[in-house]
Design a protein around this motif. Structure first.
Motif, mmCIF file in Angstrom:
data_model
loop_
_atom_site.group_PDB
_atom_site.id
_atom_site.type_symbol
_atom_site.label_atom_id
_atom_site.label_comp_id
_atom_site.label_asym_id
_atom_site.label_seq_id
_atom_site.Cartn_x
_atom_site.Cartn_y
_atom_site.Cartn_z
ATOM 1 N N GLU A 62 0.645 13.326 5.282
ATOM 2 C CA GLU A 62 -0.360 12.335 4.903
ATOM 3 C C GLU A 62 0.114 11.500 3.702
ATOM 4 N N LYS A 63 1.119 11.990 2.995
ATOM 5 C CA LYS A 63 1.625 11.324 1.795
ATOM 6 C C LYS A 63 2.992 10.671 2.037
ATOM 7 N N ARG A 72 9.208 6.907 2.422
ATOM 8 C CA ARG A 72 8.026 6.102 2.107
ATOM 9 C C ARG A 72 6.939 7.001 1.537
ATOM 10 N N THR A 113 0.831 -1.208 0.000
ATOM 11 C CA THR A 113 0.000 0.000 0.000
ATOM 12 C C THR A 113 0.862 1.253 0.000
ATOM 13 N N SER A 114 2.172 1.036 0.096
ATOM 14 C CA SER A 114 3.124 2.142 0.056
ATOM 15 C C SER A 114 4.325 1.695 -0.762
ATOM 16 N N ARG A 116 2.738 6.884 0.612
ATOM 17 C CA ARG A 116 1.440 6.208 0.669
ATOM 18 C C ARG A 116 0.791 6.301 -0.708
#
Length: 119
Positions: free
Chosen positions: A63-64, A78, A43-44, A80
């Motif tokens: 958030e990203k 990382r 998911t990332s 998302r």
């Protein structure tokens, strides 16, 4: 919303990229160097990013972007996938990471790949 298959498709479209499983996850390499991974539940993704720039991205868009504890001393960040705007943003991030791993001959052969457009 881009997903793991989009990461795979775009990463493998970059010159001389190969996929290799390492640490039980897909990794993407150019010139023998990793430039992206699909950790956790895919998911990332993790990509190369200069530390100072990575810290700025985390502060600007938490958030990203985030930095995993075990990668804090390395130039990786990382991302998302669900927080990305579109496939173009995904491409831009992957191509930038690719440039950081590609050897000089590949960079010379693909001078515009991963270079942000002048604004």
């Amino acid at each position: 919303m881009p997903d793991a298959e989009d990461v795979r498709r775009i990463a493998l479209s970059l010159p001389d990229t190969v996929e290799k499983v390492a640490w039980s996850m897909p990794t993407f390499r150019v010139s023998g160097r990793m430039f992206a991974t699909l950790p956790e539940e895919e998911t990332s993704m993790a990509v190369r990013c200069p530390k100072e720039e990575g810290n700025e991205l985390v502060r600007a868009e938490p958030e990203k972007f985030w930095i995993a504890d075990h990668e804090a001393s390395f130039a990786w960040i990382r991302v998302r996938l669900a927080a990305l705007e579109d496939e173009q943003e995904l491409y831009d991030i992957l191509a930038d990471s690719w440039r950081q791993a590609a050897g000089p001959a590949l960079l010379d052969a693909h001078p515009g790949l991963g270079v942000p457009a002048a604004e």
